[in-house]
Every structure is written in structure tokens, then in C-alpha cells.
Design a protein around this motif. Structure first.
Motif, PDB file in Angstrom:
ATOM      1  N   PHE A   1       0.833  -1.209   0.000  1.00 25.63           N
ATOM      2  CA  PHE A   1       0.000   0.000   0.000  1.00 25.63           C
ATOM      3  C   PHE A   1       0.865   1.256   0.000  1.00 25.63           C
ATOM      4  N   PHE A   2       1.937   1.221   0.785  1.00 32.90           N
ATOM      5  CA  PHE A   2       2.733   2.418   0.992  1.00 32.90           C
ATOM      6  C   PHE A   2       3.671   2.722  -0.173  1.00 32.90           C
ATOM      7  N   TRP A   3       3.891   1.773  -1.079  1.00 31.45           N
ATOM      8  CA  TRP A   3       4.771   2.059  -2.218  1.00 31.45           C
ATOM      9  C   TRP A   3       4.177   3.176  -3.072  1.00 31.45           C
ATOM     10  N   THR A   4       2.936   2.975  -3.506  1.00 32.09           N
ATOM     11  CA  THR A   4       2.294   4.001  -4.321  1.00 32.09           C
ATOM     12  C   THR A   4       1.845   5.189  -3.470  1.00 32.09           C
ATOM     13  N   TYR A   5       1.476   4.929  -2.229  1.00 34.27           N
ATOM     14  CA  TYR A   5       1.049   6.015  -1.341  1.00 34.27           C
ATOM     15  C   TYR A   5       2.189   7.008  -1.131  1.00 34.27           C
ATOM     16  N   ALA A   6       3.384   6.509  -0.889  1.00 34.89           N
ATOM     17  CA  ALA A   6       4.541   7.383  -0.700  1.00 34.89           C
ATOM     18  C   ALA A   6       4.917   8.079  -2.006  1.00 34.89           C
TER      19      ALA A   6
ATOM     20  N   PHE B   1       2.483  21.506  -1.276  1.00 33.58           N
ATOM     21  CA  PHE B   1       3.748  20.889  -1.671  1.00 33.58           C
ATOM     22  C   PHE B   1       4.550  20.452  -0.460  1.00 33.58           C
ATOM     23  N   LEU B   2       4.681  21.347   0.531  1.00 34.85           N
ATOM     24  CA  LEU B   2       5.491  21.011   1.695  1.00 34.85           C
ATOM     25  C   LEU B   2       4.833  19.905   2.513  1.00 34.85           C
ATOM     26  N   GLY B   3       3.495  19.896   2.564  1.00 37.57           N
ATOM     27  CA  GLY B   3       2.797  18.799   3.226  1.00 37.57           C
ATOM     28  C   GLY B   3       3.037  17.481   2.523  1.00 37.57           C
ATOM     29  N   GLY B   4       3.086  17.504   1.184  1.00 36.97           N
ATOM     30  CA  GLY B   4       3.394  16.294   0.431  1.00 36.97           C
ATOM     31  C   GLY B   4       4.795  15.792   0.708  1.00 36.97           C
ATOM     32  N   CYS B   5       5.747  16.723   0.816  1.00 35.05           N
ATOM     33  CA  CYS B   5       7.128  16.341   1.149  1.00 35.05           C
ATOM     34  C   CYS B   5       7.181  15.671   2.521  1.00 35.05           C
ATOM     35  N   MET B   6       6.496  16.266   3.484  1.00 37.50           N
ATOM     36  CA  MET B   6       6.487  15.718   4.831  1.00 37.50           C
ATOM     37  C   MET B   6       5.890  14.322   4.841  1.00 37.50           C
ATOM     38  N   ASN B   7       4.769  14.150   4.138  1.00 34.46           N
ATOM     39  CA  ASN B   7       4.113  12.854   4.161  1.00 34.46           C
ATOM     40  C   ASN B   7       4.859  11.816   3.323  1.00 34.46           C
ATOM     41  N   LEU B   8       5.655  12.274   2.360  1.00 34.23           N
ATOM     42  CA  LEU B   8       6.544  11.347   1.670  1.00 34.23           C
ATOM     43  C   LEU B   8       7.533  10.759   2.668  1.00 34.23           C
ATOM     44  N   GLY B   9       8.126  11.632   3.484  1.00 33.35           N
ATOM     45  CA  GLY B   9       9.032  11.140   4.522  1.00 33.35           C
ATOM     46  C   GLY B   9       8.341  10.162   5.446  1.00 33.35           C
TER      47      GLY B   9
ATOM     48  N   ILE C   1       7.806   6.739   3.734  1.00 34.67           N
ATOM     49  CA  ILE C   1       8.978   5.878   3.577  1.00 34.67           C
ATOM     50  C   ILE C   1       8.960   4.847   4.706  1.00 34.67           C
ATOM     51  N   ALA C   2       8.534   5.299   5.884  1.00 34.60           N
ATOM     52  CA  ALA C   2       8.365   4.364   7.002  1.00 34.60           C
ATOM     53  C   ALA C   2       7.267   3.351   6.693  1.00 34.60           C
ATOM     54  N   GLY C   3       6.187   3.827   6.050  1.00 31.37           N
ATOM     55  CA  GLY C   3       5.113   2.912   5.703  1.00 31.37           C
ATOM     56  C   GLY C   3       5.567   1.807   4.766  1.00 31.37           C
ATOM     57  N   VAL C   4       6.462   2.154   3.830  1.00 29.04           N
ATOM     58  CA  VAL C   4       6.983   1.166   2.903  1.00 29.04           C
ATOM     59  C   VAL C   4       7.888   0.171   3.609  1.00 29.04           C
ATOM     60  N   SER C   5       8.770   0.694   4.445  1.00 32.94           N
ATOM     61  CA  SER C   5       9.852  -0.137   4.981  1.00 32.94           C
ATOM     62  C   SER C   5       9.511  -0.868   6.271  1.00 32.94           C
ATOM     63  N   VAL C   6       8.747  -0.258   7.151  1.00 30.90           N
ATOM     64  CA  VAL C   6       8.538  -0.827   8.483  1.00 30.90           C
ATOM     65  C   VAL C   6       7.838  -2.192   8.461  1.00 30.90           C
ATOM     66  N   PRO C   7       6.738  -2.370   7.702  1.00 29.42           N
ATOM     67  CA  PRO C   7       6.135  -3.710   7.705  1.00 29.42           C
ATOM     68  C   PRO C   7       7.106  -4.796   7.245  1.00 29.42           C
ATOM     69  N   ILE C   8       7.948  -4.486   6.250  1.00 29.31           N
ATOM     70  CA  ILE C   8       8.923  -5.468   5.771  1.00 29.31           C
ATOM     71  C   ILE C   8      10.000  -5.711   6.816  1.00 29.31           C
ATOM     72  N   ILE C   9      10.521  -4.634   7.408  1.00 22.25           N
ATOM     73  CA  ILE C   9      11.575  -4.763   8.421  1.00 22.25           C
ATOM     74  C   ILE C   9      11.090  -5.600   9.601  1.00 22.25           C
ATOM     75  N   VAL C  10       9.886  -5.287  10.085  1.00 24.72           N
ATOM     76  CA  VAL C  10       9.352  -6.027  11.228  1.00 24.72           C
ATOM     77  C   VAL C  10       9.091  -7.482  10.840  1.00 24.72           C
TER      78      VAL C  10
END
Length: 434
Positions: A66-71, A375-383, A386-395
Motif C-alpha cells: 500500500f505504501f509504495w504508491t502512497y509514498a 507541496f510542503l505537506g506532500g514532502c512531509m508525508n513522503l518522509g 517511507i516508514a510505511g513502505v519499509s517498516v512492515p517489511i523490516i518487522v
């Protein structure tokens, strides 16, 4: 002969309408629906994993998809909100993700399920940047902490309701597929209502009276007086400032903890503490509803403190710092507690204080002009995602290769410390001269 004119009656000042607050209550509702839909897979995963024969790593992979395209769509979503304004972006996003949520019910393989999650992520992506844009356009500076926490409060509220609604529907119909269809159709209807009610600015809304419009316009005019002169540089110039990087990284570490709890706590409580599907729904509701209450409390404290003269750096650094410390201590303690009730209490404490950081959604309008807040809100939520993409896999990998959740909980505690450092490193006192 002189004629004495009757004295004109003194009219009381017209009370302000509260359309801006109604819009943000609607945004709270939409974000809640957003999280019910995205959390539905986590709640149903213990059942789906058996149906599709998924191991822990495969579950983490699908949960993260979900987070790949969301990010990826965060910055484009913010730019769309800046260009086309929030109303159409919010309505289209809501209808789109409702369709993908319903389509997930037709999945006959893990690959098909993954594709619907990719679509869901792309459709949901613009909702937060567009909401941040609404906060800049509709709220005054002393109202934006509450606006931010109403916007972001939908995350824990939706997670709480999602646990009850999806778990309840699965138990009632003995089918995760039917629950997904019901959630998707309901979301589409909510998107149509959002288009009907939301407007891009107070001047466009038929229910805003002159008193409310003047209240907002005067506050914005006063705010604009303190804006730095435009530098003429492009939007990329924002990344020359430490505050922007710390905002993005802080939101990433916040979401490391939150998304970790959202995606893996159902399975953790199911496997480690033996909660069945009904107990799981109740426990998750308590945890995430605590986060919702905490978010509203944090926003109220922030705006009250600002209204009484609190300086932005003092207010935000104190509230974010205190919240990060308590949340970190709570999640760290979970690793050493075996009683299920105590674990749920500690996770509730974690979420209550962690969600104070929903006030991060006031930061884009603090650092950027209203024309670039999306734009700045999009940048923040991109950051953050990135946790959304990586954290489920890492855990998932941690659990699979250690056969334990201990290191995963330590990973969340480390993210809490990093959130503290980033939050204290942002300058909340001025807009950036970009």
C-alpha cells in the motif's frame, strides 16, 4: 422647528458561523474512513494469511505494498492540491480509494490482493496534503494545531473503528471479502458528500457569514505581514533548510512507530498474547481510540498555549518533546510485560502521547506560504510513508529470523528517540524565505 431623528438601534455583532470547524470534522471523518480501509487488511491478515498460505515475510511484503504508491504519490498529490485546490482532490481521492477497497474482495491470489493495495495507496495519497492545504486556507494561526489534530485524528480513530468494524463484519458474515465490499461502497458515498460540502476557501462557501469570513481574512492578512519577501527561487530551495529535513524525518520516525503498531500489533496480540478475533477488535479499539483522544488533547493544549502568548518554539518543542519521551518509555516497556491487559494499557499510553505529534500537520503552514503548503505537506508525508513502505517489511523480517517481537519493539523505541531529536531541531518561529 427642529425634527429630532429617532436614534438608530444598536445591533449586536453578528456571531461567527463555524463552517471551518464543520469542514475539519468532515475531514476527521474522511481520514477515519481512510484508515478503516487501509487497516482492514491488517485486521483480516490472520485469516487471509491462512487462505493464501503466507509466511511472516510475505505478510510484511503485502502490508507494505500500500505504501509504495502512497509514498510515491505524496508530492504529486500536494502539487495537485496547490494547482487545482483541495475540494476536487479530496473528493476524487475518496471515491477512488473506495473503489479499490471494494475490488480487493475479488482477489483470488496474493498477487491480486497486492495490486488492489497498490491502487488503494495511489488513490489515498492526496488526502493528507490536500487537508494540510485546507488547514492553511481555512484556519487562523491560533487554530491550526486543532485543525491539524482534527485532520490527523482520523488516523487513530479510523484504526480504532476499523478494528471494531472490520472484525465485527468478518465475525458477522464469516467473510473478510464481504467486509471489504461494505467498507468500499461506504467510502464512495462519503466522497460524493465531500464534494457537496467542501469549498476551497471561505469566500466560496454559501454557509460562511461575513463575521467568519472576516475573522479568517483578517488573521491571514496579519500573518502575511510577517512573511519574508519571496526569494524568487523554486520550491527545491526549501531543502536548503534544516527545519524542512527535520520535519520530514520527524514525521518518518513518528510513522515508524504508528505504522508498526497499525500493521503488526493485530498479529502480535493474536499470536503472542492469544487474543481471538473479537478480543482483538476490542483491544485495538481501546489502543487506537486512546490515540484519537490524545491527538485532540494535544491540539487543544497547543492552540490554548499559543492564544495565551506562547511562542511557537516553546509550545511545539515542549509538547512534541514530552510526547516523544512518554511514548518511547511506554513502547519500550511492552517488551518486558507478559500480561495481556498490561500490554494493551502500555500500547494505549504509547498511542495517546505519540498522537500529539499530529500537530506536525501545522508545520507546513508554519514554514511555507499558503500557496505552497500543499507541496510542503506532500514532502512531509513522503518522509512519513517511507516508514510505511519499509517498516512492515523490516518487522516481518525481524520476526521471521528471530522468531520474536523483542527486537521489533526495540526498533520502535529507537524511532521514538529519533522523533524527539528531530522535533527539537525544527525552528517553528518563522516562515522560510522561499
Amino acid at each position: 422647528m427642529t425634527v429630532q431623528a429617532d436614534a438608530a438601534p444598536v445591533q449586536a455583532a453578528e456571531p461567527k458561523t463555524a463552517v471551518r470547524w464543520k469542514i475539519f470534522v468532515l475531514m476527521l471523518f474522511l481520514i477515519s474512513i481512510n484508515y478503516i480501509d487501509r487497516a482492514s487488511l491488517s485486521v483480516a491478515m490472520p485469516i487471509i494469511s491462512k487462505e493464501f498460505n503466507l509466511d511472516a515475510a510475505a505478510q510484511g511484503f503485502i502490508l507494505s505494498s500500500f505504501f509504495w504508491t502512497y509514498a510515491f504519490m505524496q508530492i504529486p498529490g500536494g502539487m495537485l492540491a496547490d494547482k487545482y485546490k483541495p475540494r476536487i482532490v479530496i473528493a476524487a481521492a475518496t471515491i477512488g480509494w473506495g473503489l479499490f477497497q471494494a475490488l480487493a474482495a475479488a482477489s483470488t491470489s496474493s498477487f491480486m490482493l497486492l495490486l488492489t493495495r497498490l491502487g488503494l495507496g495511489a488513490a489515498e495519497a492526496p488526502i493528507y496534503p490536500a487537508g494540510g492545504k485546507l488547514n492553511a486556507m481555512w484556519m487562523t494561526p491560533n487554530e491550526r494545531a486543532r485543525g491539524a489534530t482534527l485532520l490527523d485524528g482520523g488516523a487513530p480513530l479510523g484504526a480504532a473503528l476499523g478494528a471494531l468494524v472490520i472484525a465485527g463484519l468478518i465475525a458477522e458474515f464469516d467473510s473478510w471479502r464481504i467486509s471489504f465490499v461494505i467498507a468500499g461502497v461506504g467510502t464512495v458515498l462519503c466522497g460524493a458528500f465531500a464534494w457537496w460540502y467542501i469549498r476551497n476557501s471561505p469566500a466560496e462557501h454559501p454557509s460562511v457569514n461575513a463575521a467568519e469570513a472576516s475573522h479568517i481574512q483578517n488573521a491571514h492578512a496579519l500573518e502575511d505581514l510577517s512573511d519574508p519577501a519571496p526569494s524568487g527561487r523554486g520550491i527545491g530551495a526549501y531543502f536548503a533548510y534544516r527545519s524542512v529535513w527535520c520535519m520530514c524525518l520527524g514525521w518518518m520516525f513518528f510513522n515508524t512507530v504508528f505504522y508498526g503498531l497499525l500493521t503488526w500489533m493485530p498479529t502480535y496480540l493474536f499470536k503472542i498474547h492469544g487474543l481471538d478475533i473479537k478480543q482483538l477488535g476490542g483491544a485495538l479499539f481501546i489502543m487506537f481510540f486512546s490515540g484519537f483522544i490524545g491527538e485532540l488533547v494535544g491540539g487543544q493544549i497547543g492552540d490554548m498555549w499559543r492564544a495565551r502568548g506562547g511562542q511557537p518554539n516553546t509550545v511545539f518543542k515542549t509538547l512534541f518533546g514530552f510526547a516523544a519521551i512518554i511514548a518511547t518509555i511506554s513502547i519500550f516497556s511492552v517488551a518486558y510485560v507478559t500480561n495481556a491487559v498490561a500490554v494493551v494499557a502500555l500500547l494505549s499510553s504509547t498511542l495517546f502521547f505519540l498522537r500529539w505529534c499530529g500537530m506536525y500537520w501545522a508545520i507546513p503552514s508554519i514554514l511555507a506560504s499558503r500557496s505552497r503548503a500543499g507541496f510542503l505537506g506532500g514532502c512531509m508525508n513522503l518522509g512519513g510513508n517511507i516508514a510505511g513502505v519499509s517498516v512492515p517489511i523490516i518487522v516481518g523480517l525481524i520476526v521471521q529470523y528471530t522468531d520474536s517481537y523483542f527486537l521489533a519493539l526495540m526498533f520502535f523505541a529507537a524511532a521514538g528517540i529519533a522523533l524527539l531529536i528531530c522535533s527539537l531541531s525544527i525552528d517553528y518561529s518563522r516562515k522560510l524565505p522561499v
